[in-house]
Write a protein that holds these residues in place. Structure first.
Motif, PDB file in Angstrom:
ATOM      1  N   MET A   1     -23.909  55.924  60.698  1.00  0.00           N
ATOM      2  CA  MET A   1     -24.811  55.906  61.764  1.00  0.00           C
ATOM      3  C   MET A   1     -26.313  55.722  61.376  1.00  0.00           C
ATOM      4  SD  MET A   1     -24.590  55.612  64.798  1.00  0.00           S
ATOM      5  CE  MET A   1     -25.692  55.686  66.359  1.00  0.00           C
ATOM      6  N   ARG A   2     -26.700  56.571  60.330  1.00  0.00           N
ATOM      7  CA  ARG A   2     -28.200  56.315  60.000  1.00  0.00           C
ATOM      8  C   ARG A   2     -28.385  55.121  59.364  1.00  0.00           C
ATOM      9  NH1 ARG A   2     -27.990  62.651  57.974  1.00  0.00           N
ATOM     10  NH2 ARG A   2     -28.090  63.630  60.113  1.00  0.00           N
ATOM     11  N   ASN A   3     -27.485  54.596  58.689  1.00  0.00           N
ATOM     12  CA  ASN A   3     -27.652  53.267  57.983  1.00  0.00           C
ATOM     13  C   ASN A   3     -27.787  52.195  58.964  1.00  0.00           C
ATOM     14  OD1 ASN A   3     -27.996  54.086  55.261  1.00  0.00           O
ATOM     15  ND2 ASN A   3     -25.854  54.023  54.990  1.00  0.00           N
ATOM     16  N   PHE A   4     -26.924  52.362  60.200  1.00  0.00           N
ATOM     17  CA  PHE A   4     -26.722  51.491  61.148  1.00  0.00           C
ATOM     18  C   PHE A   4     -28.305  51.501  61.784  1.00  0.00           C
ATOM     19  CE2 PHE A   4     -26.099  50.564  65.813  1.00  0.00           C
ATOM     20  CZ  PHE A   4     -25.572  49.190  65.754  1.00  0.00           C
ATOM     21  N   LEU A   5     -28.812  52.493  62.052  1.00  0.00           N
ATOM     22  CA  LEU A   5     -30.096  52.533  62.844  1.00  0.00           C
ATOM     23  C   LEU A   5     -31.325  51.798  61.764  1.00  0.00           C
ATOM     24  CD1 LEU A   5     -30.151  56.027  64.598  1.00  0.00           C
ATOM     25  CD2 LEU A   5     -29.931  54.089  65.452  1.00  0.00           C
ATOM     26  N   ALA A   6     -31.223  52.016  60.485  1.00  0.00           N
ATOM     27  CA  ALA A   6     -32.122  51.370  59.678  1.00  0.00           C
ATOM     28  C   ALA A   6     -31.772  49.865  59.818  1.00  0.00           C
ATOM     29  CB  ALA A   6     -31.961  52.073  58.403  1.00  0.00           C
ATOM     30  N   THR A   7     -30.619  49.598  59.685  1.00  0.00           N
ATOM     31  CA  THR A   7     -30.407  48.021  59.997  1.00  0.00           C
ATOM     32  C   THR A   7     -30.638  47.518  61.251  1.00  0.00           C
ATOM     33  OG1 THR A   7     -28.435  48.481  58.562  1.00  0.00           O
ATOM     34  CG2 THR A   7     -28.608  46.257  59.627  1.00  0.00           C
ATOM     35  N   LEU A   8     -30.653  48.207  62.226  1.00  0.00           N
ATOM     36  CA  LEU A   8     -31.115  47.611  63.762  1.00  0.00           C
ATOM     37  C   LEU A   8     -32.488  47.562  63.731  1.00  0.00           C
ATOM     38  CD1 LEU A   8     -29.531  46.922  66.011  1.00  0.00           C
ATOM     39  CD2 LEU A   8     -29.840  49.181  66.988  1.00  0.00           C
ATOM     40  N   SER A   9     -33.259  48.611  62.898  1.00  0.00           N
ATOM     41  CA  SER A   9     -34.647  48.557  62.907  1.00  0.00           C
ATOM     42  C   SER A   9     -35.181  47.218  62.026  1.00  0.00           C
ATOM     43  CB  SER A   9     -35.166  49.752  62.573  1.00  0.00           C
ATOM     44  OG  SER A   9     -36.737  49.711  62.046  1.00  0.00           O
ATOM     45  N   LEU A  10     -34.346  47.167  60.853  1.00  0.00           N
ATOM     46  CA  LEU A  10     -34.767  45.919  60.169  1.00  0.00           C
ATOM     47  C   LEU A  10     -34.410  44.443  60.960  1.00  0.00           C
ATOM     48  CD1 LEU A  10     -35.399  44.945  57.475  1.00  0.00           C
ATOM     49  CD2 LEU A  10     -33.301  44.842  56.627  1.00  0.00           C
ATOM     50  N   ILE A  11     -33.455  44.417  61.983  1.00  0.00           N
ATOM     51  CA  ILE A  11     -33.210  43.348  62.704  1.00  0.00           C
ATOM     52  C   ILE A  11     -34.292  43.106  63.551  1.00  0.00           C
ATOM     53  CG2 ILE A  11     -31.915  42.250  64.435  1.00  0.00           C
ATOM     54  CD1 ILE A  11     -29.492  43.662  62.893  1.00  0.00           C
ATOM     55  N   PHE A  12     -34.867  44.013  64.457  1.00  0.00           N
ATOM     56  CA  PHE A  12     -35.879  44.086  65.045  1.00  0.00           C
ATOM     57  C   PHE A  12     -37.296  43.381  64.388  1.00  0.00           C
ATOM     58  CE2 PHE A  12     -33.189  46.475  68.224  1.00  0.00           C
ATOM     59  CZ  PHE A  12     -33.381  45.448  69.613  1.00  0.00           C
TER      60      PHE A  12
END
Length: 94
Positions: A1-12
């Motif tokens: 889940m934490r890697n998903f949040l980092a990826t989501l932040s990178l997308i934004f």
């Protein structure tokens, strides 16, 4: 889940950077990223994307890329607030 949040932040972060770049040029991509809104609402979308990147980077605790993503997202937020300030106050007609 934490890697998903980092990826989501990178997308934004990428969306915000593309929006800034498109605002400086022809605004074709900027109009797609802001759902057809142009003008002052474009700055609002830029701030929303940057704030979402900061929030998701802050929530991505425990990843090795958290410091990098958090630094880049905070920088994007500061740049977007500066661009909004310049767009709102510096280019007003007398």
């Amino acid at each position: 889940m934490r890697n998903f949040l980092a990826t989501l932040s990178l997308i934004f972060i990428i969306i915000g950077a593309v929006l800034i770049g498109s605002m400086m040029n022809e605004q074709v991509i900027a109009s797609m990223l802001t759902f057809g809104y142009t003008g002052p609402l474009m700055f609002l979308f830029l701030i929303i994307y940057s704030t979402a990147a900061v929030v998701f980077a802050y929530l991505a605790k425990g990843t090795k890329y958290r410091a990098l993503v958090l630094t880049v997202s905070i920088t994007l937020l500061v740049v977007s607030l500066f661009i909004s300030f310049v767009g709102a106050f510096a280019f007003r007609n007398p």
